[in-house]
Design an enzyme around this catalytic site. Structure first.
Site, PDB file in Angstrom:
ATOM      1  N   VAL A  53       0.840  -1.109   0.019  1.00  0.00           N
ATOM      2  CA  VAL A  53       0.016  -0.075   0.016  1.00  0.00           C
ATOM      3  C   VAL A  53       0.774   1.366   0.100  1.00  0.00           C
ATOM      4  O   VAL A  53       0.721   2.259  -0.692  1.00  0.00           O
ATOM      5  CB  VAL A  53      -0.931  -0.116   1.198  1.00  0.00           C
ATOM      6  N   GLU A  62      -6.592  -2.309   5.772  1.00  0.00           N
ATOM      7  CA  GLU A  62      -6.501  -2.799   7.040  1.00  0.00           C
ATOM      8  C   GLU A  62      -5.221  -3.968   7.015  1.00  0.00           C
ATOM      9  O   GLU A  62      -4.750  -4.127   6.116  1.00  0.00           O
ATOM     10  CB  GLU A  62      -7.806  -3.796   7.443  1.00  0.00           C
ATOM     11  N   GLY A  84      -4.954  -6.697   0.487  1.00  0.00           N
ATOM     12  CA  GLY A  84      -5.550  -5.898   1.696  1.00  0.00           C
ATOM     13  C   GLY A  84      -4.509  -4.463   1.802  1.00  0.00           C
ATOM     14  O   GLY A  84      -3.972  -3.962   0.595  1.00  0.00           O
ATOM     15  N   GLU A  85      -4.629  -4.084   3.153  1.00  0.00           N
ATOM     16  CA  GLU A  85      -3.794  -3.133   3.460  1.00  0.00           C
ATOM     17  C   GLU A  85      -4.159  -1.646   2.894  1.00  0.00           C
ATOM     18  O   GLU A  85      -3.873  -0.654   3.204  1.00  0.00           O
ATOM     19  CB  GLU A  85      -2.107  -3.118   2.640  1.00  0.00           C
ATOM     20  N   GLY A  86      -5.248  -1.532   1.858  1.00  0.00           N
ATOM     21  CA  GLY A  86      -5.579  -0.344   1.345  1.00  0.00           C
ATOM     22  C   GLY A  86      -5.067  -0.363  -0.074  1.00  0.00           C
ATOM     23  O   GLY A  86      -5.038   0.761  -0.920  1.00  0.00           O
TER      24      GLY A  86
END
Length: 361
Positions: free
Chosen positions: A99, A175, A319-321
């Site tokens: 991210v 997240e 994930g992570e954005g």
């Protein structure tokens, strides 16, 4: 100090008059009507957001990554060691995770927020909103108390609103947490709110071996049966079968919407958070922009319930954005065509479907 209910009541409605004006403006640009497809619809959606004052534009950009551990990790539903959450959060402060690289490419700042990492000491460089060292094991107890969920929602909403005051006009959510694609972060929430069976929504997450999938489905089913979350009450769902990272993402969505500003969803976990947030305030839905289609099994079920169609399909499930950061240039492209393209009328061009009266009305 405002309560959560007070803040939820401040979420403004989308401005239909501004959207109509934007539609007329876009129809009068140097192109056939509708030829830029979903970019046109996106620009019109942005124009209706009161925080942008009727003109689609992007100021500062921020991706807020909510980091937390999950007690359900103890049930063997993830293959990564729990310590990876803290390690990866620290890597985010160095700008070396997926991210961070994608956000830098998009010109966005990454805000790494500790809402529940299971570490003895706070991690330097993280924004500390830690509620506890991980959520409860939802296979045997609620993830958290309702009071904890409401306080974290309020804290994140206030933080998001402060960023908006400082010039952020485009938010993304992300997240980080081992075991969070299990009931603690997504599957039980999606199953509860959509009414679909856990077997339809539970996937492999971060490369869980397929022979362990049956256990994961069983854990989700047990969590729902034990905790009995009320599908009409988003806070109840998050508190009983969610996780601190899910609560945090819902808070970003609610905070951005309360400022009349857009928020880019990421993948499956953010869909789950959005489902819960929309139960708290259906008025936020027009502010949610789906970045990409997650490769997780229940993704289409969640998106269908939300009525959202992603802009990208990159087979991502990091994930992570990461998906939110990747899609930020699409938002900027929609703003660019709205603000920078020439007009048909100025070039004395009349196309079928365009009339001078339409362009000047």
């Amino acid at each position: 100090m405002q309560t959560l209910a007070d803040l939820l009541n401040t979420i403004p409605a989308i401005d239909p008059a501004a959207m109509s004006r934007a539609q007329r403006h876009i129809d009068g640009l140097l192109k056939p009507v509708g030829s830029l497809g979903r970019l046109e619809a996106l620009a019109i959606q942005l124009a209706g957001m009161p925080g942008l004052n009727g003109i689609p534009h992007v100021g500062k950009k921020a991706v807020l990554v909510m980091c937390a551990d999950h007690g359900v990790w103890e049930e063997g539903v993830a293959i990564s060691p729990k310590e990876v959450t803290a390690i990866q959060a620290e890597n985010m402060t160095r700008g070396t995770t997926g991210v961070c690289v994608l956000a830098a490419q998009a010109g966005a700042n990454v805000h790494v927020v500790d809402v529940g990492i299971d570490s003895a000491e706070p991690i330097p460089g993280l924004i500390n909103m830690r509620v506890a060292r991980g959520s409860g094991n939802i296979a045997s107890a609620p993830a958290m108390s309702r009071r904890q969920a409401e306080k974290l929602l309020l804290d994140v909403i206030c933080y998001t609103r402060e960023l908006a005051k400082n010039g952020v006009t485009l938010f993304g959510v992300g997240e980080l947490g081992m075991a969070n694609t299990t009931p603690a972060a997504a599957a039980a929430i999606v199953s509860t709110i959509t009414g679909r069976d856990p077997e339809e929504v539970v996937g492999i997450g971060a490369n869980l071996p397929t022979d362990k999938l049956a256990n994961k489905i069983d854990v989700v089913r047990r969590a729902i049966t034990l905790n009995q979350p009320n599908p009409q009450d988003g806070v109840d769902v998050l508190a009983k079968v969610g996780g601190f990272d899910l609560v945090g993402m819902a808070g970003v969505m609610l905070g951005a919407a309360s400022c009349g500003l857009p928020v880019l969803l990421d993948g499956f976990l953010s869909y789950a958070a959005a489902l819960a947030a929309c139960q708290m305030s259906p008025a936020i839905k027009p502010y949610l922009i789906p970045s990409h289609l997650s490769a997780e099994k229940g993704a289409r079920i969640a998106l269908s319930h939300l009525g959202l169609e992603p802009y990208l399909n990159m087979e991502m499930r990091l994930g992570e954005g990461s998906g939110a950061a990747l899609a930020m240039p699409i938002i900027e492209a929609a703003c660019a065509i709205y603000n920078n393209m020439g007009e048909l009328a100025a070039s004395n061009i009349v196309l079928p479907g365009n009339t001078t009266s339409d362009l000047n009305s």
